[in-house]
Each structure stands twice: as C-alpha cells, then as structure tokens.
Design a protein around this motif. Structure first.
Motif, PDB file in Angstrom:
ATOM      1  N   LEU A  43       0.831  -1.209   0.000  1.00 22.90           N
ATOM      2  CA  LEU A  43       0.000   0.000   0.000  1.00 22.90           C
ATOM      3  C   LEU A  43       0.867   1.262   0.000  1.00 22.90           C
ATOM      4  O   LEU A  43       0.397   2.343  -0.319  1.00 22.90           O
ATOM      5  N   HIS A  44       2.142   1.111   0.332  1.00 23.80           N
ATOM      6  CA  HIS A  44       3.104   2.216   0.258  1.00 23.80           C
ATOM      7  C   HIS A  44       3.763   2.280  -1.121  1.00 23.80           C
ATOM      8  O   HIS A  44       3.950   3.356  -1.684  1.00 23.80           O
ATOM      9  N   CYS A  45       4.148   1.118  -1.644  1.00 22.72           N
ATOM     10  CA  CYS A  45       4.764   1.039  -2.973  1.00 22.72           C
ATOM     11  C   CYS A  45       4.554  -0.370  -3.526  1.00 22.72           C
ATOM     12  O   CYS A  45       4.771  -1.339  -2.819  1.00 22.72           O
ATOM     13  N   ASP A  46       4.138  -0.439  -4.752  1.00 25.16           N
ATOM     14  CA  ASP A  46       3.871  -1.730  -5.399  1.00 25.16           C
ATOM     15  C   ASP A  46       5.157  -2.255  -6.018  1.00 25.16           C
ATOM     16  O   ASP A  46       5.320  -2.316  -7.223  1.00 25.16           O
ATOM     17  N   GLY A  47       6.107  -2.609  -5.139  1.00 24.56           N
ATOM     18  CA  GLY A  47       7.418  -3.051  -5.572  1.00 24.56           C
ATOM     19  C   GLY A  47       8.428  -1.920  -5.484  1.00 24.56           C
ATOM     20  O   GLY A  47       8.066  -0.748  -5.363  1.00 24.56           O
ATOM     21  N   ALA A  48       9.699  -2.290  -5.503  1.00 25.79           N
ATOM     22  CA  ALA A  48      10.770  -1.285  -5.397  1.00 25.79           C
ATOM     23  C   ALA A  48      12.094  -1.950  -5.750  1.00 25.79           C
ATOM     24  O   ALA A  48      12.236  -3.169  -5.669  1.00 25.79           O
ATOM     25  N   THR A  49      13.048  -1.126  -6.140  1.00 29.49           N
ATOM     26  CA  THR A  49      14.424  -1.594  -6.220  1.00 29.49           C
ATOM     27  C   THR A  49      15.204  -0.864  -5.138  1.00 29.49           C
ATOM     28  O   THR A  49      14.948   0.315  -4.856  1.00 29.49           O
ATOM     29  N   LEU A  50      16.116  -1.573  -4.523  1.00 34.48           N
ATOM     30  CA  LEU A  50      16.922  -1.001  -3.456  1.00 34.48           C
ATOM     31  C   LEU A  50      18.318  -0.716  -3.976  1.00 34.48           C
ATOM     32  O   LEU A  50      18.878  -1.512  -4.725  1.00 34.48           O
ATOM     33  N   PHE A  51      18.839   0.423  -3.600  1.00 34.63           N
ATOM     34  CA  PHE A  51      20.205   0.865  -3.868  1.00 34.63           C
ATOM     35  C   PHE A  51      20.442   1.293  -5.308  1.00 34.63           C
ATOM     36  O   PHE A  51      21.019   2.350  -5.540  1.00 34.63           O
TER      37      PHE A  51
END
Length: 150
Positions: A43-51
């Motif tokens: 609900l905050h982000c529908d997926g993400a990449t880190l770094f």
C-alpha cells in the motif's frame, strides 16, 4: 515499518503504491492474504528496487502483478515435485535467484527463503522470519546479498 518505508521512499526506487482494489485482486488471484508487513509495503509502494535502479539492482522487490508461485517461476511446472505450493517469489536478486515468501501459515508473519536457482527446490533456507526483518537486513547491507555473508 513506517520508518523503513520512509527510508525506501527517500533513498531507493519505489514504484507507485498499490490501491486497496489491487491488493484485493492480488489476494483473490493467489488465494492467500498479505500479512501486516507485506500489506503495509504494497500500500506504500507496489514493488521497489533497493540501492540501484533496474536492471542492476541486487534487490528488486516484485510488484503484486509479478508475484507467482515459485515452482512455476523457477521450474515452469505447477507440480509438488517442483516445490511447495506455499512458496511464492517476492524478491528478484539477479541471475534467476529469488527470495521466496512461504505462506503456509495463515495470517503470517511469513518467513522468507533463499531460492538459489541451481539448487531449487532441494535446498532452501530461511533468511528472515518476516518481510520486515528482511527489509531491515537488506537496507543495512549496503547492496550486498546479506545472507551470503554468513
């Protein structure tokens, strides 16, 4: 979880948030409910990449649309000989390697498992007891695959 999600928004590469309707459609499609941590994340982000941005990210947390049963993703067959029906892909770690979420226990928190593509499904190991623990360890890793350092 709030601080962790704020860090992802501030210093990493989140997708737009999933809507409650998208979460409900996902849960209907897969037949299990997101636990508290996963629901807050999506609900905050529908997926993400880190770094790093794609395609160079060691940690690419999949969008709801990309999550699938691990045995289908990794072996192309929805058969018990190809892994448990309760294992789903949740993080892509490059070169066909994934972190799985094990949804066997209803309600969660769900443990996360390392799924090295060459030894799956014979060798898996738990790398976090919850999605929150996984995110905290990943964010502290300085873009290293933290469970390989043990």
């Amino acid at each position: 979880m709030k601080r962790t999600l704020e860090e992802i928004s501030r210093a990493h590469f989140p997708n737009a948030a999933a809507t409650p309707a998208q979460v409900a459609a996902f849960e209907s499609r897969v037949g299990w409910q997101l636990d508290e941590d996963l629901r807050a994340f999506y609900l905050h982000c529908d997926g993400a990449t880190l770094f790093r941005r794609r395609p160079d990210a060691n940690y690419r947390i999949l969008s709801l649309a990309e999550i699938e049963r691990a045995r289908v993703c990794l072996r192309g067959e929805d058969d018990d000989s190809m892994g448990a029906a309760s294992w789903y892909t949740i993080v892509y770690c490059q070169d066909g390697d994934y972190v799985l979420v094990d949804v066997a226990s209803s309600g969660g928190p769900y443990p996360l498992l390392d799924a090295y593509h060459e030894t799956y499904p014979q060798q898996l190991r738990q790398i976090a007891g919850s999605f929150r623990e996984f995110l905290e360890c990943a964010l502290a890793s300085d873009n290293r695959i933290y469970w390989l350092e043990e």
